[in-house]
Design a protein around this motif. Structure first.
Motif, PDB file in Angstrom:
ATOM      1  N   UNK A  57      -6.555   1.414   8.816  1.00 16.78           N
ATOM      2  CA  UNK A  57      -5.840   0.032   7.871  1.00 16.78           C
ATOM      3  C   UNK A  57      -4.781  -0.854   8.524  1.00 16.78           C
ATOM      4  N   UNK A  58      -5.419  -1.877   9.146  1.00 15.03           N
ATOM      5  CA  UNK A  58      -4.419  -3.315   9.583  1.00 15.03           C
ATOM      6  C   UNK A  58      -3.016  -3.602   9.655  1.00 15.03           C
ATOM      7  N   UNK A  59      -2.296  -2.389  10.674  1.00 12.06           N
ATOM      8  CA  UNK A  59      -0.650  -2.718  11.170  1.00 12.06           C
ATOM      9  C   UNK A  59      -0.190  -1.729  11.099  1.00 12.06           C
ATOM     10  N   UNK A  60      -0.848  -0.551  10.546  1.00 13.76           N
ATOM     11  CA  UNK A  60      -0.638   0.932  10.331  1.00 13.76           C
ATOM     12  C   UNK A  60      -0.274   1.145  11.751  1.00 13.76           C
ATOM     13  N   UNK A  62       1.888   6.802   5.829  1.00 13.44           N
ATOM     14  CA  UNK A  62       0.542   8.151   5.334  1.00 13.44           C
ATOM     15  C   UNK A  62       0.551   7.312   3.517  1.00 13.44           C
ATOM     16  N   UNK A  63       2.442   7.647   3.646  1.00  8.97           N
ATOM     17  CA  UNK A  63       3.008   8.139   2.126  1.00  8.97           C
ATOM     18  C   UNK A  63       2.833   6.346   1.121  1.00  8.97           C
ATOM     19  N   UNK A  64       2.734   5.324   1.714  1.00  5.49           N
ATOM     20  CA  UNK A  64       2.341   4.256   0.788  1.00  5.49           C
ATOM     21  C   UNK A  64       0.758   3.693   1.049  1.00  5.49           C
ATOM     22  N   UNK A  65       0.177   4.711   1.773  1.00  6.72           N
ATOM     23  CA  UNK A  65      -1.055   4.322   1.540  1.00  6.72           C
ATOM     24  C   UNK A  65      -1.622   5.563   0.291  1.00  6.72           C
ATOM     25  N   UNK A  66      -1.437   6.654   0.634  1.00  5.04           N
ATOM     26  CA  UNK A  66      -1.508   7.387  -0.626  1.00  5.04           C
ATOM     27  C   UNK A  66      -1.436   6.496  -1.672  1.00  5.04           C
ATOM     28  N   UNK A  83      -0.410  -4.083   1.451  1.00  2.00           N
ATOM     29  CA  UNK A  83      -0.450  -4.527   2.526  1.00  2.00           C
ATOM     30  C   UNK A  83       0.778  -3.221   3.229  1.00  2.00           C
ATOM     31  N   UNK A  84       1.614  -3.427   4.363  1.00  2.00           N
ATOM     32  CA  UNK A  84       1.905  -2.234   4.984  1.00  2.00           C
ATOM     33  C   UNK A  84       2.984  -3.099   5.239  1.00  2.00           C
ATOM     34  N   UNK A 113      13.020  -3.011  12.842  1.00  2.00           N
ATOM     35  CA  UNK A 113      11.703  -3.451  12.962  1.00  2.00           C
ATOM     36  C   UNK A 113      12.147  -5.407  11.667  1.00  2.00           C
ATOM     37  N   UNK A 114      10.903  -6.232  11.750  1.00  2.33           N
ATOM     38  CA  UNK A 114      10.575  -6.380  11.831  1.00  2.33           C
ATOM     39  C   UNK A 114       9.291  -6.274  10.345  1.00  2.33           C
ATOM     40  N   UNK A 115       9.124  -6.589   9.337  1.00  2.00           N
ATOM     41  CA  UNK A 115       7.981  -6.079   8.644  1.00  2.00           C
ATOM     42  C   UNK A 115       6.631  -5.768   9.214  1.00  2.00           C
ATOM     43  N   UNK A 116       5.889  -6.700  10.197  1.00  2.00           N
ATOM     44  CA  UNK A 116       4.619  -6.023  11.347  1.00  2.00           C
ATOM     45  C   UNK A 116       5.085  -5.521  12.180  1.00  2.00           C
ATOM     46  N   UNK A 117       6.214  -4.349  12.493  1.00  2.00           N
ATOM     47  CA  UNK A 117       6.452  -3.349  12.935  1.00  2.00           C
ATOM     48  C   UNK A 117       6.632  -4.376  14.095  1.00  2.00           C
TER      49      UNK A 117
END
Length: 354
Positions: free
Chosen positions: A261-264, A271-275, A295-296, A315-319
């Motif tokens: 998953x891009x950005x992960x 894992x939790x939000x993806x599931x 979107x992560x 962190x910022x939203x993009x890690x």
């Protein structure tokens, strides 16, 4: 409709519980090599005997969800082929087999339940002045060394890594190093070439005593997707579309560490939000609606330093990392809330991020 969930970690459990709530009449089968949900991010606590981290699946899955305790040979064409020649059909599946560790011979892996249990037994029997070596300077290594040092101050704990806490920067990284020093953890900026009962040999050639040697490095992902013919990236993770579906077979959602998953990154906060999102997309599809793009979003990176200290770098939203960080009691509370939130999501199907 038949739904197969392969893997009962954070992503798989969120997906299974969420599908059970959102899709009435779905026949859900969870397939996992052991009968328990293991809070993998707490395995360092299992080793140090500061917390029990395994819960039977039957206690956190609805009664109508079937569980199969076995391994999977391949998945594809609407069929999960199980070890022993049996199979389970599916209309949709969630591939959530997580990541793997490949420990150096002579070491015990922190990230595997069975290995962590062996390490707990060895540590519990270790007399005062015993020596524990933890290999890996990332968050898992830091948390393992810290947890053991805090729980067993009578032991000598050594953390071996070429770049300890390198995923943190600036004052936050220095705060982690200072915390390790306060706990009495010796940092060795080196790698381990070999491990034998009672000793380790560093890459520099030096040999050191070690009564328990722990491997705290994630090495990759299982090869289930690759050997099943699904498209994978160079690291073996399933290539997915914007909706978390395999680009090879849209009936298969891939979530968690095993999904590209891009950005992960390897983390329960991914894992939790993806599931949860993948389960929501299946519910949308069943209802005749279009799936939503994933979107992560990140908030911070945290590491525990025993039960009484921690560091969380914002962190910022993009890690990408910010300069600001939390430490001490505030960070302990934030880190514990995030860890409990991931477990809550797995147990209930709530798929948020922290």
């Amino acid at each position: 409709m038949k739904v197969a969930v392969i893997g009962a970690g954070y992503a798989g459990m969120v997906a299974a519980n969420r599908v059970a709530k959102k899709i009435k009449g779905a026949e859900i089968t969870v397939i996992n090599p052991r009968p328990d949900f293991v809070e993998r991010v707490r395995l360092h606590q299992q080793i140090a005997a500061t917390k029990q981290v395994a819960t039977p699946l039957r206690e956190i899955l609805p009664g109508r969800v079937r569980t199969l305790v076995t391994t999977v040979d391949t998945i594809g064409d609407g069929v999960v082929r199980l070890a022993g020649g049996e199979s389970a059909g599916f209309d949709f599946a969630f591939l959530a087999v997580g990541s793997t560790v490949r420990p150096l011979p002579g070491t015990l892996a922190v990230g595997e339940w069975e290995s962590a249990e062996r390490a707990r037994t060895v540590l519990a029997a270790m007399p005062a002045d015993g020596v524990v070596t933890v290999i890996g300077g990332g968050p898992t290594g830091i948390e393992t060394a810290s947890e053991i040092a805090a729980a067993r101050p009578d032991l000598d704990v050594r953390l071996v890594g070429t770049a300890v806490a390198e995923t943190f920067t600036g004052r936050a990284r220095q705060r982690i190093l200072d915390g390790l020093e306060r706990l009495g953890v010796a940092i060795v900026n080196d790698g381990v070439a070999a491990a034998e009962p009672g000793s380790v040999r560093l890459r520099s050639g030096q040999e050191e005593r070690s009564d328990l040697t722990l491997w705290a490095i994630v090495s990759g992902v299982p090869d289930l997707a690759a050997r099943s013919g699904l498209a994978v990236d160079d690291s073996g993770r399933v290539i997915v579309d914007d909706f978390l579906r395999s680009v090879t077979d849209p009936r298969i959602f891939a979530v968690g560490d095993c999904a590209a998953v891009p950005g992960s990154r390897f983390a329960c906060q991914c894992s939790v939000p993806q599931g949860g999102h993948a389960a929501d997309n299946l519910a949308r599809i069943v209802a005749g609606k279009s799936p939503a793009r994933f979107s992560m979003r990140f908030v911070g990176r945290g590491v525990s330093l025993g039960r009484k200290d921690a560091v969380v770098q914002l962190t910022r939203r993009d890690d990408t990392l910010r300069d600001g960080y939390l430490a001490a009691k505030v960070a302990v509370a934030a880190k514990e809330a995030a860890t409990r939130g991931a477990s809550f999501g797995a147990r209930t199907g709530f798929g948020g991020s922290w």
